[in-house]
Enzyme design. Structure first.
Site, mmCIF file in Angstrom:
data_model
loop_
_atom_site.group_PDB
_atom_site.id
_atom_site.type_symbol
_atom_site.label_atom_id
_atom_site.label_comp_id
_atom_site.label_asym_id
_atom_site.label_seq_id
_atom_site.Cartn_x
_atom_site.Cartn_y
_atom_site.Cartn_z
ATOM 1 N N GLU A 111 0.865 -1.172 0.000
ATOM 2 C CA GLU A 111 0.000 0.000 0.000
ATOM 3 C C GLU A 111 0.909 1.232 0.000
ATOM 4 O O GLU A 111 1.824 1.314 0.821
ATOM 5 C CB GLU A 111 -0.878 -0.001 1.270
ATOM 6 C CG GLU A 111 -1.851 1.147 1.252
ATOM 7 C CD GLU A 111 -2.691 1.278 2.532
ATOM 8 O OE1 GLU A 111 -2.630 0.393 3.394
ATOM 9 O OE2 GLU A 111 -3.386 2.304 2.629
ATOM 10 N N ARG A 171 5.422 -12.766 9.540
ATOM 11 C CA ARG A 171 6.087 -11.494 9.262
ATOM 12 C C ARG A 171 7.525 -11.549 9.730
ATOM 13 O O ARG A 171 7.843 -12.255 10.686
ATOM 14 C CB ARG A 171 5.426 -10.351 10.052
ATOM 15 C CG ARG A 171 4.063 -9.998 9.643
ATOM 16 C CD ARG A 171 3.544 -8.908 10.578
ATOM 17 N NE ARG A 171 4.013 -7.596 10.174
ATOM 18 C CZ ARG A 171 3.402 -6.857 9.250
ATOM 19 N NH1 ARG A 171 2.320 -7.281 8.657
ATOM 20 N NH2 ARG A 171 3.870 -5.672 8.924
ATOM 21 N N LYS A 223 4.846 0.662 9.039
ATOM 22 C CA LYS A 223 4.869 1.978 8.407
ATOM 23 C C LYS A 223 4.223 3.027 9.304
ATOM 24 O O LYS A 223 4.681 4.163 9.357
ATOM 25 C CB LYS A 223 4.142 1.918 7.063
ATOM 26 C CG LYS A 223 4.957 1.231 5.995
ATOM 27 C CD LYS A 223 4.198 1.148 4.689
ATOM 28 C CE LYS A 223 3.196 0.033 4.724
ATOM 29 N NZ LYS A 223 2.505 -0.179 3.453
#
Ligand code: ATP
Ligand code: MG
Length: 561
Positions: free
Chosen positions: A37, A262, A272
């Protein structure tokens, strides 16, 4: 890029894909994607996903798309979208002409929403965010149906069209899939698939007043691109039944989602959102601050892409959350830099050395090896004269027995130059050492003598006639504790920032040839560490050297290597 595919171990994802290929699923095709994104810069966790997706495509003779998952214009920026492309390329991967945006599919997604409404599988809901949450239930308690759930198809079509044309305010209505408010999976409790957002979009401008939810866009984007394997992180495991539901109910190509853990690294944050706060609150010098685990930060710090790829490979794939030690990253960095970094001389804390028996005014040139690990790197000339500087650390007035650096009466080798012996120490009124008076052996030029006497210590130095004085930045971990999330009560990760993560030195002296290196090009200051020229400072014609990593290798030691 050098990679030995046949040696790559078969992790659970590769095993799964191998089986699909063997069974001719999707006609034996493999097509993956990396779908960030554009709401921030890419970090090391993304690197893992990039290496995995592009790596698998290459190993299976398939393709990998880059898709910007741009469904939320309130957080997304063109700056981020551009940085993402730069970083993926820098890491060594290429999507050819296959750069896509979720926003490319807004028309199709809208048509699919209408299809669901017509089939009685979606409805316009007037509940606001809080009310919806109250209706949602909990993990142990079923949710309650929305009072708007049984609107007629006609009414839903009409309201949805009005949502689209901007007749309603943000937050007043949503379109929801009609699935099951008592499902044990909360994602299936009539999830929102469209929301009203009167916001311009970097790609579609002001065309849309409604935007699909991430969940309504993501799986269908995969489907539209013919993705065969959607590799994603574990938090999406519980979304998989929802993606399946969309594919089945829309009767479209069904990619196989496979989840992996992850990448987490200690002493840093890998999200982020958390990094954005570090940037916005000025805890760091932008997204590319060399202490940030962003790809742009690591690039500025002097990481070569190969070390990041090798790190991702070493970390491997796991099905469960784990935390990788920062030392492993540093080990990969050193391993790579040791092979490719040219050597240079420098001293961080200069101490003047006068060679009493060296001719006044003479300057000579000596040969220095550029990289002992790489003969092709050749040699360079370095100057030598009556006054040189050594590192203050390399002299002791009262040395212990096994001290092999400079001390009164002890002979040491000045690397690539001569054997010298300290004869006298000069101090100022405060008793601080300001200068050493030494004697050199002219016969030892280049580091040896005809009588081949042994000198144990070798230290680095720079010549007063040519040395330059850049700013040096030494970096330590950005956080002072392994898990920055574990903060004191009432505080958060910001309180765990290491106040000493950046040390700037202004007195250092280094050999002049460093100025000719490119920003980002790695070099080693012998015995001190690996460095690179800071790209941002160079833009304003300032010479700043970032230390990428110190010489010490604690990780290898710990592993007994
Ligand atoms: P963040 O929490 O930092 O915002 P994200 O998962 O929301 O990360 P996206 O831009 O959605 O970021 O991620 C793009 C891809 O990268 C996704 O497929 C995601 O699963 C993967 N990814 C993100 N973070 C990691 C990580 N730490 N380890 C491995 N893959 C990751
Ligand atoms: Mg995210």
């Amino acid at each position: 890029m050098e990679e030995n595919d046949s040696e790559k171990s078969q992790d659970f994802i590769r095993t799964h894909i191998s089986e699909d290929v063997a069974n001719q699923k999707n006609d034996g095709r493999v097509h993956t994607r990396f779908p960030p994104e554009p709401n921030g810069y890419l970090h090391l966790g993304h690197a893992k996903s990039i290496c995995l997706n592009f790596g698998i495509a290459k190993e299976f003779n398939g393709l990998c798309n880059l898709r910007l998952d741009d469904t939320n214009p309130s957080a997304e920026k063109v700056e981020y979208a551009e940085a993402i492309q730069k970083d993926v390329k820098w890491l060594g991967f290429d999507w050819d002409e296959r750069l896509f945006h979720a926003s490319d599919y807004f028309d199709q997604l809208y048509q699919w929403a209408i299809q669901l409404i017509k089939e009685g599988k979606a409805f316009v809901c007037d509940l606001n965010f809080e009310e919806m949450r109250a209706h949602r239930g909990t993990l142990t308690e079923a949710g309650k149906n929305s009072p708007f759930r049984d609107r007629s198809v006609e009414e839903n079509l009409d309201l949805f069209a009005k949502m689209k044309s901007g007749e309603f305010d943000e937050g007043t209505k949503t379109l929801r899939a009609k699935i099951d408010m008592s499902s044990p999976n909360l994602n299936l409790r009539d999830p929102v698939i469209y929301r009203i957002l009167h916001q311009e979009h970097p790609e579609t401008g002001d065309q849309w007043k409604i935007y699909p939810s991430y969940d309504f866009a993501h799986g269908q984007s995969d489907s539209l691109e013919g993705i065969t394997h959607s590799l994603c992180t574990l938090e999406f495991e519980h979304h998989r039944p929802l993606y399946d539901w969309f594919c089945e109910n829309l009767k479209i190509h069904h990619p196989q989602q496979i989840e992996f853990a992850r990448l987490n690294l200690n002493y840093t944050v890998m999200s982020k959102r958390k990094m954005l706060r570090l940037v916005e609150e000025d805890h760091v010098d932008g997204w590319d601050d060399p202490r940030m685990p962003t790809l742009s930060g690591m690039r500025r710090r002097g990481f070569a892409p190969a070390s990041i790829r090798s790190f991702c490979e070493r970390v491997g794939l796991a099905k469960r959350e784990n935390i990788i030690e920062m030392e492993l990253l540093e080990f990969c960095l050193r391993e790579d830099l040791n092979k490719c970094a040219q050597r240079r001389l420098g001293v961080l804390d200069p101490l003047k050395v006068t060679i009493a028996n060296y001719p006044d005014g003479q300057v000579e040139e000596l040969d220095a090896v550029n990289n002992p690990e790489d003969q092709k790197a050749g040699t360079r000339k370095i100057s030598f004269s009556k006054t040189v500087f050594i590192d203050r650390n390399d002299f002791m007035e009262d040395p212990p027995k096994k001290y092999f650096r400079m001390a009164i009466g002890k002979e040491v080798r000045l690397k690539y130059a001569y054997y010298v012996t300290c004869r006298e120490v000069i101090k100022n009124e405060q008793g601080e050492i300001t200068e050493l008076i030494c004697e050199y052996d002219p016969e030892s030029r280049g580091g040896g003598t005809p009588d081949e006497r042994k000198v144990k210590g070798t230290i680095q130095w720079v010549d007063s006639t040519t040395a330059i004085n850049p700013e040096i930045r030494l970096y330590d971990r950005l956080f002072k504790v392994p898990n920055p999330e574990e903060a004191e009560e009432g505080k958060d990760y910001i309180s765990n920032i290491n106040p000493d993560s950046l040390t700037s030195l202004s007195n250092a002296l280094v050999e002049a040839s460093i100025e000719n290196l490119e920003a980002g090009e790695p070099f080693q200051l012998e015995r001190i560490g690996y460095f690179t020229i800071d790209s941002k400072a160079r833009e304003s014609c300032k010479l700043v050297l970032n230390r990428s990593v110190a010489m010490r290798d604690s990780w290898a030691k710990k592993q007994g290597k």
